[in-house]
Structures are given as C-alpha cells and as structure tokens.
Design an enzyme around this catalytic site. Structure first.
Site, PDB file in Angstrom:
ATOM      1  N   ASP A 125       0.818  -1.222  -0.212  1.00 15.12           N
ATOM      2  CA  ASP A 125      -0.028   0.136   0.108  1.00 15.12           C
ATOM      3  C   ASP A 125       0.750   1.218   0.068  1.00 15.12           C
ATOM      4  O   ASP A 125       2.031   1.293   0.677  1.00 15.12           O
ATOM      5  CB  ASP A 125      -0.943  -0.053   1.235  1.00 15.12           C
ATOM      6  CG  ASP A 125      -2.044   0.820   1.004  1.00 15.12           C
ATOM      7  OD1 ASP A 125      -2.416   1.470   0.211  1.00 15.12           O
ATOM      8  OD2 ASP A 125      -2.911   1.012   2.049  1.00 15.12           O
TER       9      ASP A 125
ATOM     10  N   HIS B 155       2.517   3.394  -8.855  1.00 14.88           N
ATOM     11  CA  HIS B 155       2.517   1.815  -9.172  1.00 14.88           C
ATOM     12  C   HIS B 155       3.526   1.175  -9.883  1.00 14.88           C
ATOM     13  O   HIS B 155       4.146   0.229  -9.736  1.00 14.88           O
ATOM     14  CB  HIS B 155       1.216   1.506  -9.801  1.00 14.88           C
ATOM     15  CG  HIS B 155       0.049   1.988  -9.046  1.00 14.88           C
ATOM     16  ND1 HIS B 155      -0.203   1.521  -7.842  1.00 14.88           N
ATOM     17  CD2 HIS B 155      -1.298   2.806  -9.680  1.00 14.88           C
ATOM     18  CE1 HIS B 155      -1.509   2.022  -7.504  1.00 14.88           C
ATOM     19  NE2 HIS B 155      -2.089   2.602  -8.577  1.00 14.88           N
TER      20      HIS B 155
ATOM     21  N   LEU C 197      11.055 -20.091  -4.866  1.00 15.39           N
ATOM     22  CA  LEU C 197       9.984 -19.404  -4.369  1.00 15.39           C
ATOM     23  C   LEU C 197       8.765 -19.134  -5.084  1.00 15.39           C
ATOM     24  O   LEU C 197       8.929 -19.307  -6.172  1.00 15.39           O
ATOM     25  CB  LEU C 197      10.546 -17.702  -4.343  1.00 15.39           C
ATOM     26  CG  LEU C 197       9.624 -16.794  -4.111  1.00 15.39           C
ATOM     27  CD1 LEU C 197       9.502 -16.784  -2.188  1.00 15.39           C
ATOM     28  CD2 LEU C 197       9.967 -15.467  -4.497  1.00 15.39           C
TER      29      LEU C 197
HETATM   30  C1  FPP Z   1      -2.135   0.225  -3.388  1.00 21.83           C
HETATM   31  O1  FPP Z   1      -1.471   1.369  -3.089  1.00 21.83           O
HETATM   32  C2  FPP Z   1      -1.592  -0.691  -4.510  1.00 21.83           C
HETATM   33  C3  FPP Z   1      -2.206  -1.261  -5.266  1.00 21.83           C
HETATM   34  C4  FPP Z   1      -3.844  -1.038  -5.417  1.00 21.83           C
HETATM   35  C5  FPP Z   1      -1.593  -1.973  -6.473  1.00 21.83           C
HETATM   36  C6  FPP Z   1      -0.312  -2.652  -6.092  1.00 21.83           C
HETATM   37  C7  FPP Z   1       0.420  -2.913  -7.434  1.00 21.83           C
HETATM   38  C8  FPP Z   1       1.820  -2.849  -7.567  1.00 21.83           C
HETATM   39  C9  FPP Z   1       2.588  -2.529  -6.437  1.00 21.83           C
HETATM   40  C10 FPP Z   1       2.447  -3.117  -9.008  1.00 21.83           C
HETATM   41  C11 FPP Z   1       2.750  -4.548  -8.946  1.00 21.83           C
HETATM   42  C12 FPP Z   1       1.803  -5.176  -9.629  1.00 21.83           C
HETATM   43  C13 FPP Z   1       1.846  -6.301 -10.351  1.00 21.83           C
HETATM   44  C14 FPP Z   1       0.463  -6.858 -11.278  1.00 21.83           C
HETATM   45  C15 FPP Z   1       2.797  -7.347 -10.184  1.00 21.83           C
HETATM   46  P1  FPP Z   1      -2.583   2.518  -3.552  1.00 21.83           P
HETATM   47  O2  FPP Z   1      -2.791   2.999  -4.705  1.00 21.83           O
HETATM   48  O3  FPP Z   1      -3.945   2.411  -2.866  1.00 21.83           O
HETATM   49  O4  FPP Z   1      -1.846   3.779  -2.703  1.00 21.83           O
HETATM   50  P2  FPP Z   1      -2.677   5.113  -1.845  1.00 21.83           P
HETATM   51  O5  FPP Z   1      -3.446   4.547  -0.494  1.00 21.83           O
HETATM   52  O6  FPP Z   1      -1.343   5.882  -1.405  1.00 21.83           O
HETATM   53  O7  FPP Z   1      -3.372   5.646  -2.927  1.00 21.83           O
END
Ligand code: FPP
Length: 255
Positions: free
Chosen positions: A27, A44, A138
């Site tokens: 997150d 992301h 893994l």
């Molecule tokens: C939450 O942060 C994160 C996500 C919804 C997406 C997580 C995805 C990745 C790290 C990319 C890797 C992905 C794959 C498919 C391998 P948020 O956007 O909710 O953050 P915020 O709470 O600060 O808005």
C-alpha cells in the site's frame, strides 16, 4: 532486472526463525507519487520496481512463499485510467520479467478470478503459471482481481457443485477449495503505508498470521525494512489460541 548473483549463504543479520510464507499488502503507491508531484501510476510503476527488489530479498532470505496483493476486487472502483494502468503493469511484468523470474526459480501462481481480465491478459497469466510450474525456489502468488470474501463464496459454490454433504465440510476441506489450495497459511502479513486494516486479504488463511505494519510507502519498503519485519516476527510468540509452555505449567499447578 533481477540480480542473477543472489547470495545463497544465509546473511549474518538474518534471525534464526524465518517465516515460510510472507504476504504483503503493497500500500501507499498513490501517496508516494502524489508526495513527489507525480501521477498515481508513477507510484504503481515504482512499486513494481520495488517488488523486484523484495522478490530478490525473499529468495536471498530463504522464504519459500510470497503472496502479493496487486489488484483487489474493490480496485475496479478506481478511475478507468488507473485500472487500465494496473492491467498494463501486470502484462508488462509478464512480458518483460517472466524469463528472468523463471531463471531465478520463481514459480508463479495467480489467486483471484481471471474472468474480468481481457482475453489476452488471461492467456498471458495462464502461460506464466504453466511456464514456471516446476520451479521450487520461491512460490509467488499474485493476488489479482482477488477478494477474500469472494474467494470463500467461490469455494462454497464449488463445494456445493461437487455435491459435498454438510458433515464433509471441515477446515481442511475449505482450505482445499480456496485459490491458495496447497499453499501453507501465511506466517506473516505485512502492510505498508500506515493503514491498519486487513482489506479483504487472505481472510481465511490469515486467521493466525502475525501482522506487521509500517508507515513506509510500498515503493520505499526495501531489503532493510523487510529484515526489520523479519526480526520483529522472530520475537513474536505464536500461540494459536493456546498457552505458552510456562503458562501451561502454571495453569496445571494452579488447577
Ligand atoms: C495500493 O496502493 C496498491 C495497489 C492497489 C496496487 C499494487 C500494485 C503494484 C505494487 C504493482 C505490482 C503489480 C503487479 C501486477 C505485479 P494505493 O494506490 O492504494 O496507494 P494510496 O493508498 O497511497 O493511494
């Protein structure tokens, strides 16, 4: 790119007790980007770069299962450009990283539903799983279009479709019908970015998991932070609802 020369000897700073299975709610990508004046998708992408580093560290530390929450069933409610961007990221990771992950001995699994993904992306995910299925270093479970409640609903539907009788339904049977069938429950669940919620992630499997929360945004959660989480985990007493041996003695004598 993953570093091919991952050090296989146990790092000195590693605690004795290492979890077999770590799950991560990655997150804070959005806030990481906004705090730098960047669009959310840049967060992301930075989160994806970081994922490579964390996979590498997990291999180095001898962790056998890593489950990552990449896209939840609730994430469809985000703006279409962000949803599309996250689909694109999964596609790019498969296109660009599959061979490298394979060479590292990573076995890819998908948990969640494939049905709302494009036909092309679905094909790529199925291919990636098939391509890496014999790897053993893994196991990487990618939770994509995943929701814990949805997973349980699907499991119940499948049990009914298979004609299971009420008396046949046990803990073990339910586990076998989940997307994670065959995967041990997570020992440690990490959530970055300071949020203190489970957010529909592994709600069955996480019944006795230890939780670790850190204010660090996911793109900045590095090897050192992972080590910190492992050290904290090593000091936890996992009692599974029972007592510690010393308490047990006291209870017996007192009783
Ligand atoms: C939450 O942060 C994160 C996500 C919804 C997406 C997580 C995805 C990745 C790290 C990319 C890797 C992905 C794959 C498919 C391998 P948020 O956007 O909710 O953050 P915020 O709470 O600060 O808005």
């Amino acid at each position: 790119m993953l570093n091919k020369r991952v050090n296989q000897s146990k790092p000195e700073e590693l605690p004795e007790k290492i979890p077999t299975h770590i799950a991560i709610i990655m997150d804070g990508n959005g806030r990481w980007a906004i705090s730098r004046g960047l669009p959310r998708l840049a967060g992301h992408r930075a989160g994806t770069e970081n994922l490579r580093r964390v996979i590498e560290a997990c291999i180095e530390f001898g962790i056998k299962y890593l489950t990552i929450y990449a896209f939840s069933t609730e994430n469809w409610g985000r703006p279409p450009a962000e949803v599309h961007g996250l689909m694109r990221i999964l596609e790019d990771v498969i296109d660009r990283e599959l061979q490298e992950l394979h060479d590292q001995g990573v076995q890819l699994h998908h948990i969640g539903r494939l049905d709302r993904l494009s036909k092309n992306l679905r094909k790529k995910v199925i291919h990636a799983v098939e391509f890496t299925k014999r790897n053993t270093r893994l196991v990487l479970n990618v939770a994509f279009n995943y929701g814990g409640r949805d997973e349980i609903v699907v499991a119940i539907q499948r049990m009914i479709a298979d004609g299971m009788k009420a008396e046949q339904v046990t803990d073990e049977l339910v586990s076998q019908y989940l997307f994670t069938a065959g995967v041990p429950d997570p020992d440690l669940i990490i959530r970055t970015s300071g949020e203190l919620r489970g957010s529909n992630f592994l709600i069955w499997q996480g019944a006795y998991s230890e939780w670790y929360f850190t204010p660090t945004f996911w793109p900045d959660f590095d090897r050192e932070e992972l080590l910190r989480a492992l050290r904290e985990y090593a000091h936890r007493d996992r009692r599974y609802g029972g007592l510690m041996p010393l308490q047990e003695d006291t209870a017996t004598h007192a009783g």
